[in-house]
Design an enzyme around this catalytic site. Structure first.
Site, short mmCIF file in Angstrom:
data_model
loop_
_atom_site.label_atom_id
_atom_site.label_comp_id
_atom_site.label_asym_id
_atom_site.label_seq_id
_atom_site.Cartn_x
_atom_site.Cartn_y
_atom_site.Cartn_z
N ASP A 151 0.60 -1.85 0.21
CA ASP A 151 -0.20 -0.26 0.12
C ASP A 151 0.74 1.69 -0.22
OD1 ASP A 151 -2.22 1.64 0.27
OD2 ASP A 151 -3.61 0.87 1.90
C1 BGC Z 1 -5.14 3.50 0.45
C2 BGC Z 1 -5.10 2.35 -1.36
C3 BGC Z 1 -5.51 2.93 -2.56
C4 BGC Z 1 -3.85 3.29 -2.16
C5 BGC Z 1 -3.46 4.24 -3.25
C6 BGC Z 1 -3.57 3.97 -0.31
O1 BGC Z 1 -4.09 5.03 1.13
O2 BGC Z 1 -5.15 2.12 1.57
O3 BGC Z 1 -6.43 1.65 -0.58
O4 BGC Z 1 -5.49 2.37 -2.93
O5 BGC Z 1 -3.22 4.01 -1.41
O6 BGC Z 1 -3.56 5.65 -3.66
#
Ligand code: BGC
Length: 752
Positions: free
Chosen positions: A282
């Site tokens: 993530d």
């Molecule tokens: C979130 C993810 C997301 C990623 C990219 C993160 O903060 O937890 O779900 O896909 O950002 O934007």
């Protein structure tokens, strides 16, 4: 897993939106990918593992130079087709090996056309429509150069305080798995090289929804039994549906952050499930291993994440900075790096990027096409859940009305109705309820509007008098309450789940006018409506319905559409009940059937007693406000004749179940029939009920239909005490009903 409801049986398939796939271009063969790997330097390999944020100025020389030097394998947050093509051209024509970039974006519930938030989509219980919405989203995204979305989120969410419940399919493993798999199929189609397909990503692996106290990013502690039987099944379903990628969660699970959790990634995902796709971290979660306190520095974090099986680092630079020296010093093997790089190259191959790296927007339908709009309205309509309908207040009959009041901070909130995660949606496209109702009646019926409160959190009661006057002067008050979109979603958690601001007071004032009051709640989560429920004649729960909230809600209120929705998550009576979910364990002292003494009934000065000692709260009892699976229709149905083909089945056998559903009301309507089981005694304690199947039936007044289900040992299987997966012989209870409460019941035995 078998999902018996494909949602298409009701004539909802849309040939018009299905763009026929182009002939598949000659695929780059596996050998070519491996031959390519053989040509790569270590730095080029590490470059493939880097995902860079391209939301700033990706055409700045330093960014282009990084692409040219082969230091970037994928980008995130760039959706301008020309910019994407420019970056791609640099990668393909100016980097040494010409490896194309993958471009990623959070396409969570639509791209330009915004569908209901995933929790709303789940309320439709319609896998077919969810799949079609994902297909439309993929076509729109791919048109703009996006190859990879970070959806579906299949985190089981039992805690409405958690803002990300909005992005989930709710609390049930079966329903979440079913809809997650549909979304995967919608994004990817049968082959990622098909026209307009994009790679899906099952996230957040795993257990993120169990964040303590519903506070985002908080720790999770999930025993293996619950992890495997509740949290993992939807991920398994997404993997089985072919999800090309997985994303690990921000959280730490039982002391090990998911980004470094080799048990989750190497043992379960890659080992037990034989997943051969790609795992992405993530956002900056590799470096956050240091913040978690698992690793002392970014180097140790890079080592921990790579060793656990995280192929791509999103947004951070720990891999870029440290993998090379980790390999050179022998702390990470080159075989590990090669495995990671192959996963990336294989995804590029599967997406057809080697043959067709650029996007050509004119090969796609326009954004917000007519088919997309129609689908967005249908899915929004089907996501609406009718929770209260006193004296059949709804549907409204326009012929009997001489004026309508439209009130509330969500009645004309073009941005808020879109919900969370709508980077590419435009508020200008939204048709709000106010606009739709005005458009519907034109000059024929006066529609008076007063927002009452300028936005959901407002405590400014300055607009109350006008709202009350408008309600008093009308035959019916349609009151749009709820949460602004910014109150749910990532990092937007709440400890108080009542209507924010002075909305409850506004409703009370309106109700005092004596005008019939219909409340429509738009929110990213279940709100606690226990006290407000008495101030309304009818309640429609609309979640955040997306671009076409207005027409969908208007159709439902005025009877052009029937209520379809059923709750995908339990609604608590009070925050203190959380977690409250239907598939809980029975405990040794279940409250049902036992005598329960609530707080006001306890005699003053009472001594300790063992009477009523069961699992309940003195002030709230044990029942929720609304149970999972609940939702009213505009008609009335009865069930009868529950029949089982046998009351004993062999392990390899099949059990057929049937029951008759009759529409005894005055309107054609549809009902969702749900099948639940309980494993009466297991090697581990089993939930009081588990959803196993569901079917939607539409019936004319007076008509009946026999609904059939089938159960096999696969439906009865679970991760057992000895950690093996399978069904256990013994007695089972079964219910067929229209929510997770009540229904017709029978028992059968599974023979060993
Ligand atoms: C979130 C993810 C997301 C990623 C990219 C993160 O903060 O937890 O779900 O896909 O950002 O934007």
């Amino acid at each position: 897993m078998i999902y018996q409801n494909d949602g298409i049986e009701n004539g909802m398939s849309r040939q018009d939106m299905c763009i026929l796939p182009e002939a598949r271009p000659e695929a780059v063969s596996r050998d070519t990918i491996e031959a390519l790997l053989a040509k790569m330097t270590l730095q080029e390999k590490i470059g493939q593992l880097q995902q860079l944020d391209a939301s700033g100025d990706p055409l700045a020389e330093d960014f282009l130079q990084a692409v040219r030097a082969g230091k970037v394998g994928s980008i995130i947050n760039q959706v301008d087709p020309e910019t994407s093509n420019t970056l791609q051209r640099v990668a393909v024509e100016e980097s040494r090996l010409g490896i194309p970039l993958i471009s990623a974006r959070d396409v969570i519930h639509g791209f330009r056309t915004v569908f209901p938030i995933p929790l709303g989509q789940a309320a439709s219980w319609n896998p077919g429509l969810v799949e079609q919405a994902a297909r439309i989203s993929a076509l729109e995204a791919r048109r703009n150069g996006v190859h990879w979305t970070f959806a579906p989120m299949v985190d089981i969410s039992r805690d409405p305080r958690w803002g990300r419940i909005a992005e989930s399919f709710g609390e049930d493993p079966y329903l979440s798995g079913c809809l997650g798999a549909s979304m995967v199929r919608g994004f990817q189609t049968s082959d990622l090289q098909n026209h307009g397909a994009i790679a899906a990503c099952a996230k957040h692996f795993a257990g993120y929804g169990a964040s303590e106290s519903g506070r985002d990013y908080n720790s999770t502690n999930i025993p293996d039994n619950e992890l495997r039987n509740v949290y993992l099944p939807p991920f398994r379903a997404a993997a089985e549906a072919g999800a090309a990628t997985f994303m690990c969660s921000f959280g730490d699970l039982d002391g090990i952050p998911a980004t470094a959790n080799d048990y989750l990634i190497r043992q379960i995902l890659r080992g037990e499930w034989e997943f051969d796709g790609l795992v992405v971290s993530d956002w900056n979660s590799v470096k956050e291993l240091v913040v978690h306190g698992l690793c002392e520095d970014a180097r140790a974090a890079a080592k921990a994440a790579a060793s656990a099986g995280v192929d791509i680092e999103m947004a951070g630079d720990a891999y870029q900075a440290h993998l090379e020296s980790l390999v050179v010093s022998g702390q990470i093997s080159i075989e590990t790096i090669d495995g990671m790089v192959l996963n990336v190259l294989r995804l590029k191959e599967r997406l057809g990027l080697f043959e067709k790296p650029y996007t050509a927007a004119d090969e796609y339908p326009p954004l917000l096409s007519e088919a997309a709009k129609e689908l967005a309205k249908d899915l929004a309509t089907q996501s609406l859940v009718l929770l209260k309908n006193e004296d059949r207040t709804l549907p409204l009959k326009p012929a009997e009305l001489s004026s309508i009041a439209v009130i509330g901070p969500l009645a004309d909130a073009a941005q808020d109705q879109l919900g969370t995660w709508v980077f590419d949606g435009h508020a200008d496209d939204s048709v709000t309820p106010l606009a739709a109702i005005r458009q519907r009646f034109g000059e024929t019926l006066p529609v008076r509007y007063a927002c009452g409160l300028p936005y959901s959190r407002s405590r400014d009661q300055g607009g109350f008098d006008e709202a009350v006057a408008v309600a008093a002067a009308s035959d019916v008050a349609l009151v749009f309450l709820g949460e602004e979109s910014i109150l749910s979603g990532e990092a937007h958690c709440r400890a108080d789940l009542s209507l924010p601001g002075a909305q409850a007071e506004l409703l009370e004032q309106i109700r005092k006018t004596g005008t019939r009051t219909i409340v429509i709640v738009m929110a990213g989560r279940p709100l606690v409506l226990t006290d407000t429920l008495k101030h309304m004649d009818a309640l429609v729960y609309a979640w955040h319905p997306g671009t076409f909230a207005g027409p969908a809600i208007a159709d439902l209120l005025f009877g052009d559409a029937d209520p379809f929705g059923k709750l995908p998550v339990t609604f608590p009576k009070a925050v203190g009940q959380i977690p409250v979910y239907y598939n809980h364990k029975k405990t040794g002292r279940p409250p049902e059937g036992s005598e329960i003494t609530l707080i006001d009934e306890i005699p003053v000065g009472a001594q300790q007693t063992s009477l009523g000692m069961s699992a309940f709260h003195l002030d709230q009892g044990f029942e929720p406000l609304f149970p999972f699976g609940f939702g009213l229709t505009y008609s009335e149905f009865t069930q009868s004749d529950l029949q089982l083909t046998a009351n004993r089945i062999e392990m390899a056998g099949k059990l057929g179940l049937s029951c008759k559903l009759t529409n005894i009301g005055q309107r054609r309507a549809s009902e969702l029939v749900q099948l639940y089981i309980r494993d009466v005694a297991g090697s581990l304690t089993r939930p009081v009920r588990e959803l196993k199947s569901f079917k939607r039936v539409s019936l004319e007044p007076g008509a009946s239909e026999v609904i059939r289900f089938e159960l096999t040992q696969a439906d009865l299987a679970f991760s057992r005490r000895d950690k093996t997966f399978g069904a256990e012989p013994g007695k089972f209870e079964v219910w067929v009903g229209t929510s997770s409460v009540g229904g017709m019941t029978a028992t059968f035995e599974l023979l060993g």
